[in-house]
Design a protein around this motif. Structure first.
Motif, PDB file in Angstrom:
ATOM      1  N   LEU A 132       0.812  -1.207  -0.024  1.00 50.47           N
ATOM      2  CA  LEU A 132       0.054   0.127   0.046  1.00 50.47           C
ATOM      3  C   LEU A 132       0.610   1.138   0.028  1.00 50.47           C
ATOM      4  N   ILE A 133       2.024   1.295   0.784  1.00 52.66           N
ATOM      5  CA  ILE A 133       2.640   2.475   0.927  1.00 52.66           C
ATOM      6  C   ILE A 133       3.349   2.981  -0.385  1.00 52.66           C
ATOM      7  N   PRO A 134       3.929   1.795  -1.079  1.00 54.76           N
ATOM      8  CA  PRO A 134       4.832   2.113  -2.284  1.00 54.76           C
ATOM      9  C   PRO A 134       3.811   2.645  -3.259  1.00 54.76           C
ATOM     10  N   THR A 135       2.881   1.921  -3.236  1.00 56.08           N
ATOM     11  CA  THR A 135       1.517   2.317  -4.421  1.00 56.08           C
ATOM     12  C   THR A 135       1.333   3.814  -4.038  1.00 56.08           C
ATOM     13  N   TYR A 136       0.929   4.150  -2.719  1.00 51.87           N
ATOM     14  CA  TYR A 136       0.530   5.500  -2.695  1.00 51.87           C
ATOM     15  C   TYR A 136       1.858   6.565  -2.978  1.00 51.87           C
ATOM     16  N   LEU A 137       2.919   6.300  -2.668  1.00 54.85           N
ATOM     17  CA  LEU A 137       4.172   7.084  -3.187  1.00 54.85           C
ATOM     18  C   LEU A 137       4.138   7.112  -4.732  1.00 54.85           C
ATOM     19  N   LEU A 138       3.716   6.015  -5.427  1.00 55.47           N
ATOM     20  CA  LEU A 138       3.916   6.009  -6.894  1.00 55.47           C
ATOM     21  C   LEU A 138       3.017   6.989  -7.197  1.00 55.47           C
ATOM     22  N   ALA A 150      -7.024   8.419 -10.153  1.00 53.67           N
ATOM     23  CA  ALA A 150      -6.547   7.503  -8.838  1.00 53.67           C
ATOM     24  C   ALA A 150      -7.514   6.624  -8.654  1.00 53.67           C
ATOM     25  N   MET A 151      -9.070   6.804  -9.163  1.00 57.05           N
ATOM     26  CA  MET A 151      -9.697   5.494  -9.025  1.00 57.05           C
ATOM     27  C   MET A 151      -9.718   4.576 -10.216  1.00 57.05           C
ATOM     28  N   TRP A 152      -9.068   5.093 -11.336  1.00 57.62           N
ATOM     29  CA  TRP A 152      -8.935   4.102 -12.479  1.00 57.62           C
ATOM     30  C   TRP A 152      -7.839   3.283 -12.623  1.00 57.62           C
ATOM     31  N   LEU A 153      -6.753   4.096 -12.657  1.00 59.16           N
ATOM     32  CA  LEU A 153      -5.197   3.671 -12.991  1.00 59.16           C
ATOM     33  C   LEU A 153      -5.009   2.431 -11.950  1.00 59.16           C
ATOM     34  N   PRO A 154      -4.890   2.370 -10.799  1.00 57.47           N
ATOM     35  CA  PRO A 154      -4.238   1.251  -9.948  1.00 57.47           C
ATOM     36  C   PRO A 154      -4.899   0.127 -10.133  1.00 57.47           C
ATOM     37  N   GLY A 155      -6.177   0.030 -10.675  1.00 53.59           N
ATOM     38  CA  GLY A 155      -6.746  -1.301 -10.795  1.00 53.59           C
ATOM     39  C   GLY A 155      -7.218  -1.344 -12.355  1.00 53.59           C
ATOM     40  N   ALA A 156      -6.332  -0.774 -13.119  1.00 51.88           N
ATOM     41  CA  ALA A 156      -6.791  -0.735 -14.408  1.00 51.88           C
ATOM     42  C   ALA A 156      -7.023  -2.276 -15.237  1.00 51.88           C
ATOM     43  N   LEU A 157      -5.991  -3.162 -14.673  1.00 49.91           N
ATOM     44  CA  LEU A 157      -5.966  -4.584 -15.226  1.00 49.91           C
ATOM     45  C   LEU A 157      -6.010  -5.730 -14.104  1.00 49.91           C
ATOM     46  N   LEU A 223     -10.824   6.296  -0.132  1.00 50.23           N
ATOM     47  CA  LEU A 223     -10.339   6.593   1.126  1.00 50.23           C
ATOM     48  C   LEU A 223      -8.920   6.936   1.143  1.00 50.23           C
ATOM     49  N   ILE A 224      -8.236   6.429   0.294  1.00 49.99           N
ATOM     50  CA  ILE A 224      -6.547   6.446   0.189  1.00 49.99           C
ATOM     51  C   ILE A 224      -6.239   7.708  -0.492  1.00 49.99           C
ATOM     52  N   TYR A 225      -6.908   7.872  -1.678  1.00 51.42           N
ATOM     53  CA  TYR A 225      -6.354   8.812  -2.583  1.00 51.42           C
ATOM     54  C   TYR A 225      -7.170  10.191  -2.681  1.00 51.42           C
ATOM     55  N   LEU A 226      -8.177  10.213  -2.525  1.00 53.13           N
ATOM     56  CA  LEU A 226      -9.287  11.223  -2.401  1.00 53.13           C
ATOM     57  C   LEU A 226      -9.316  12.119  -1.223  1.00 53.13           C
TER      58      LEU A 226
END
Length: 302
Positions: A132-138, A150-157, A223-226
């Protein structure tokens, strides 16, 4: 005499009949276990707050009224959440399905060089990720925090969906069809759009439904990104209303203090659950005829 013997021959054995009887009883009990809470929520949402708090609601609405639904549709906070969720679901599902098809189709072609290595790398991501933390930093370094991306790209595939789609293409689209199209001068992109996709409606329906349900129910990424309330999806708003009891004042503005004391907020929560579930329930019948076929065919072969 022959008809009597034939009738006895096709009669199920006693053991099978007993098994089927208990099987039906067991499945009916599961159906009641799942169906009754749904019926109770719907009935409570159309009942008066007095009937709900006093425990008078069992199966059907008591003192039928729609005050809770009127309050919901007057809430700007909730309507904005609905709008955001529809945007996230429609755009996100399109991105998911497009990327899945663009990756699954080449992997289904035996002539595609290096597809085995790509599948192995994909499988690794199903068991290990950066955390979670590396993903947030990315996401922060990409300046995607507090944006719709932020709602589309992390789980795009989704790797699982790619594997299912690849299996479907392999087992349902003959190689000879591609060879014939190539001999007629059809390029790969034209072949994919004009031939493969029209023949792949079952698997496209499966992917669309699964991705859409995931986007509709998503709240953790928000909750994490917005941070901006204008970007919050419906499920995040419902979390604030149902769990944190952070009700929108506009939803309670037209109710008297007596109604609130008698449990109007409880009725409001039931109505919120119903309103949030209806769009997905409406969507399912349109893809149901393709759903079972797409899942079964897409999972037969590896």
């Amino acid at each position: 005499m022959f008809n009597l013997m034939n009738r006895n021959r096709i009669k199920d054995p006693l053991g099978d009949r007993i098994f089927m009887t208990f099987n039906y009883i067991f499945l009916f009990a599961i159906l009641l276990t799942v169906f009754y809470p749904l019926l109770y929520i719907i009935s409570s949402s159309f009942s008066s707050s007095r009937a709900v708090t006093s425990g008078q609601v069992w199966l059907f609405p008591v003192d039928f009224n729609i005050k809770a639904y009127i309050s919901i549709f007057k809430s700007q906070q909730l309507m904005l959440g609905f709008y955001n969720t529809i945007i996230y679901t429609v755009v996100g599902t399109f991105i998911n399905v497009a990327l899945t098809v663009m990756l699954a189709y080449p992997l289904s072609r035996k002539s595609f060089y290096g597809r085995g290595a790509i599948i192995i790398f994909m499988m690794i991501t199903m068991f290990f990720d950066g955390g979670l933390i590396p993903t947030y930093l990315l996401m922060k370094d990409l300046h995607l925090l507090d944006t719709r991306w932020a709602m589309w790209l992390p789980g795009a595939l989704a790797v699982f969906q790619v594997i299912v789609a690849r299996t479907f293409f392999q087992s349902s689209i003959p190689e000879e069809l591609g060879e014939a199209a190539e001999m007629d001068g059809c390029r790969d992109i034209r072949y994919l759009i004009s031939v493969v996709l029209p023949l792949s409606k079952p698997i496209l329906a499966v992917m669309t439904l699964m991705y859409a349900v995931g986007h509709w129910n998503a709240y953790f990424d928000a909750l994490i990104y917005l941070r901006s309330e204008k970007l919050f999806p419906l499920q995040y708003v419902l979390r604030n209303l149902l769990i944190l009891n952070a009700a929108d004042p506009a939803m309670l503005a037209n109710t008297s203090q007596q109604l609130r004391d008698q449990g109007f907020e409880q009725v409001l929560k039931y109505a919120l659950i119903v309103v949030a579930s209806i769009p997905i329930l409406i969507m399912y019948p349109f893809v149901q005829k393709h759903f079972v076929k797409g899942v079964m065919v897409g999972s037969l072969k590896g």
